[in-house]
Scaffold this active site. Sequence first.
Site, short mmCIF file in Angstrom:
data_model
loop_
_atom_site.label_atom_id
_atom_site.label_comp_id
_atom_site.label_asym_id
_atom_site.label_seq_id
_atom_site.Cartn_x
_atom_site.Cartn_y
_atom_site.Cartn_z
N ARG A 239 0.81 -1.22 0.00
CA ARG A 239 0.00 0.00 0.00
C ARG A 239 0.84 1.27 0.00
NH1 ARG A 239 -5.28 -0.54 3.86
NH2 ARG A 239 -6.39 -2.07 2.59
N GLU B 102 -3.17 -7.16 -6.11
CA GLU B 102 -2.23 -6.35 -6.87
C GLU B 102 -1.35 -5.63 -5.84
OE1 GLU B 102 -2.78 -3.96 -10.85
OE2 GLU B 102 -3.38 -2.71 -9.15
N ALA C 218 0.67 5.80 -2.28
CA ALA C 218 0.08 4.70 -1.51
C ALA C 218 -0.86 3.93 -2.42
CB ALA C 218 -0.69 5.23 -0.31
N LYS C 219 -0.98 2.63 -2.17
CA LYS C 219 -1.82 1.79 -3.02
C LYS C 219 -3.29 2.11 -2.84
CE LYS C 219 -2.54 -1.63 -5.89
NZ LYS C 219 -2.22 -1.44 -7.31
N SER C 220 -3.70 2.23 -1.61
CA SER C 220 -5.12 2.47 -1.32
C SER C 220 -5.23 3.83 -0.65
CB SER C 220 -5.66 1.38 -0.39
OG SER C 220 -7.01 1.59 -0.10
#
Length: 601
Positions: free
Chosen positions: A20, A387, A595-597
């Site tokens: 993330r 992912e 950040a991923k999320s």
Amino acid sequence: MGRGPVAGQLIASLKRLEYRGYDSAGVATLEGLHIERRRAEGKLRNLEERLRDYPPSGHSGIGHTRWATHGKPTESNAHPHATENVAIVHNGIIENFRELRAELERNGAHFSSETDTEVVAHLVESYLKNGYSPQDAVQASLPRLRGAFALAFLFKGHEDLLIGARKGSPLAIGHGTGEVYLGSDAIALAPLTDAITYLEDGDWAVLTRTICMIYGADGTVVHRETSKSGASSLLVDKVNYRHFMAKEIHEQPTAVGQTLAHYLDMSAERVALPLTLPFDFNFIQRISITACGTASYAGYIAKYWFERLARLPVEIDVASEFRYREAPLRHGDLAIVISQSGETADTLAALRYAKSQGLHTISVVNVSTSTIARESESVLPTLAGPEIGVASTKAFVCQLAVMAALAVAAGKERGKLSEFDESELVRELIEVPRLIAAALLVEPQIEKLARDIAKASDVLYLGRGTSAPLALEGALKLKEISYIHSEGYAAGELKHGPIALIDETMPVVVIAPYDDVFEKTVSNMQEVAARGGSIILITDARGASEATVDTLMTIVLPNMAASFTPMVYAIAVQLLAYHTAVVMGTDVDQPRNLAKSVTVE
């Protein structure tokens, strides 16, 4: 809360959330009658070294990987934050932290960080010092917090107690045997348990090793279902790939194939949605598509498909603008939100706005247990699998696969596509996984090209039709992971400004499958060539033979029908960004500042 020392379990769970993005990390455990903290700037390995030197032994603890919002990524700003009696970890943003901090400082609180999170710790501490129990102190504090948060509290002298709360940011409870867990993601809890309870917005929970009490925002006890999580099957590693991003690029033939199999009856050559939609496309006058980042470019491409195949007008917005501009929406129309994580804060807010205006809602998400999925009227999952790389690749192409199937279904239901048309389009979709696999074969050529791209300070991407949003996505990928400034434009806009930038030092990536606008794109390439720009042409065999312009390199992808080229041409722009970043030596899977999320505004 475990039956033995928990520091190792905390680190293992934090490692599962590294994808993330973060810039510091820490853990806190209860050691007898005091709270022990270990924190470190940078990657988790730095924290692990600290734990080896000073191992905590507590059986209750909390941990966190921080992506900086308030204050620099330093050890003093790393979570957990603690006062004398409470330690806290937090995802989200406390919007009114300044006024709360000023009040707490007037009352004698001393702060050691620049963060908004430390305010929550001191606020709860103020109630504890006034004789409140931990549960009552949290209950009194939560209504005073404005913003989005997922919170976990650990209390001195209460070894068998954890309290969690969520508003806007995800939080889940994991149930074990004589143990209980809190986590922002079921993936983090997967090695520990597959029994998961997801807190709803406004919920807060009081946990012991044997009792789980969940309260709604009004303080009354509420019941939330416990479900079996599939996340235990999502244990992932890079296998033989250098980076997760490379692995995920190469997983796309399988991921897209799995997604399409979920939406197509391949033997009958028909779209077969996995659920009955609660509306008729004939009564929809307009579709609103909302998303952020790469997902928004999937929406832009889908706009072409819905308008061309279903003759349905589509309006698309980035969610951070849509949520605030009070767009006039017609009751009974359709809103589609797209999010890999299903937790994107702005997209979730856009979904809630659309629902408040009486729209039907569909979410296209990769996490079917996410908040966006749970709050949508209908959910169309992508089956990309986990992912890990921050820069989205397979999730993007799987989003396109879902939207393509939905656009064909809408066109058929509205009578704009005949059975023959549907069959032809479905055959084209069935071919996509094979074509993606063929596109991956150009990787050695792109790897060589990346050495030239890495020398550039600016790169321009051009495309027409559905290739125009793909140009935006290609530019985003390159800037995300290589940090090279890049811009994407509709090729017809070249003369309206971007042409001023072109000289012999600027590579220009032209995405141009041979289609009904190919000749127009060639004209734009000639304009670039006349000004000394270095052209990288991504096309098919016919396009390569009919392009009349010299190129630095021509990347030839497999021949295919024009309808769904972005799902295949995405491979080339992903590989170009990836290999350029590798040459540049950047952190491909966890690029700086990302950040991923994105669960905050």
